[in-house]
Scaffold this active site. Sequence first.
Site, mmCIF file in Angstrom:
data_model
loop_
_atom_site.group_PDB
_atom_site.id
_atom_site.type_symbol
_atom_site.label_atom_id
_atom_site.label_comp_id
_atom_site.label_asym_id
_atom_site.label_seq_id
_atom_site.Cartn_x
_atom_site.Cartn_y
_atom_site.Cartn_z
ATOM 1 C CB CYS A 100 19.943 101.537 75.312
ATOM 2 S SG CYS A 100 20.307 102.205 76.957
ATOM 3 N N GLY A 135 19.772 97.604 66.892
ATOM 4 C CA GLY A 135 20.895 98.260 66.248
ATOM 5 C C GLY A 135 20.629 99.187 65.092
ATOM 6 N N GLY A 136 19.407 99.689 64.935
ATOM 7 C CA GLY A 136 19.163 100.619 63.834
ATOM 8 C C GLY A 136 20.045 101.849 63.907
ATOM 9 C CG ASP A 157 20.189 95.945 74.421
ATOM 10 O OD1 ASP A 157 19.785 97.076 74.102
ATOM 11 O OD2 ASP A 157 19.463 95.082 74.946
ATOM 12 C CG ASP A 169 17.017 105.321 71.632
ATOM 13 O OD1 ASP A 169 16.166 106.038 72.205
ATOM 14 O OD2 ASP A 169 16.736 104.582 70.667
ATOM 15 C CB CYS A 176 10.611 107.113 71.088
ATOM 16 S SG CYS A 176 10.651 105.461 71.814
#
Length: 420
Positions: free
Chosen positions: A231, A235-236, A255, A302, A355
């Site tokens: 996911c 793109g960090g 994605d 993520d 998160c």
Amino acid sequence: MTITASQIQSASQALRAVLRFDYPADAVLSRYFRDLRELGARDRAFVAEAVYGVLRRKRMLERLCGPEVSPRQLVLAWLARVEGLTLRQLGEGLHGRDTDFFTAIKGRELPEGSLAETTDLPEWLAERLLATRTPEQVQALAQSLNRPAPLDLRVNPLKLDRDALIEKLRADGIACAAAPLSPLAVRLEGKPALQKHPLFLDGSFEVQDEGSQLLGFLVQPKRGEMVVDFCAGAGGKTLLLGALMRNSGRLYAFDVSDKRLAKLKPRVARSGLSNVHPVVIASENDPRVKRLAGKIDRVLVDAPCSGLGTLRRNPDLKWRQSPESVAELTAKQAAILASAARLVKAGGRLVYATCSLLPEENEAIVAAFLAAHPGFVQVSAGEILGKQGITVGDAEQLHLSPAEHDTDGFFAAVLERSAG
């Protein structure tokens, strides 16, 4: 600090639009600023600070002001009670009824409230947090979530090392220091504008929360491996994985949003990576996913989540999410994790992360997955990080908290497929 009448008016207009909660607050503010190009940098900074300040302390301000409070009154109450400004500091910003309201709010006693009210949380969220925490822990967590987040950078190790980045930034007058957890993280004092800094433009650093960086070290990709960021978004974490692979092997960035992946392409170009392959997929069951089944060394999921660990940056999420939206997300998280697991080869690693602060998005998803997939075992996240010199304790799962670690709230579990 002197506030002008036009700044109060602009903040009130922007807040009115944000409080509809139709779209994320940052998107609403971006649109507002695009439509009002005449606003200067100081005005924009004040508007953003006021809007986010009200969103953080909304319940407290509503208790002070009463149920029929207007966006303008919320801004004035925030200035009076959170920022502690005086009538003199508002200069010519107040007239007539505004002055009377400001003076009354300044001296008004705050009524007693429930735990949810005193922590500026919706009732349902306070109840969920209390299920696994004491009232004192919820208070401490909420206080940390109601503070603005610091600005963290991640050095690109393909370009320079952390000490060199710190030295160069300090030479440019940017106060910063090595962050305590991630070996690639630099924490800045204040929020300097960095988009035009030469070291940003040449890919020497990216803006990335320190907690987010630790997910890459849990994946722990090696040179020459095949890795999937399932996911990827903008793109960090993909960029971090590519750097940890030393620009070798093959790194897929999956994605469902081509718009998000489009933002990754210039970042990849800046970073100097050539091993990243962005792939737009229709869903977690896309044929392009199935073709890689059993071939991937490491997969990062993520997962899309409530984002409640990022309330320091996105305080509107606590008012935009609901028990119903969380229930929808948990179904999606379980489906994505199960699909991503099919990619992992024998002996390979799968990292599930969110998160979120809620067990139903975190521990419950992992427990259900392990029950349904006996070929996977959980391994200690704390041990994996500890062997890389990252000290977060020896817990089996990673729990990062703004109260304890001064990062965004993150959860991660490391799952490995048996080699047999």
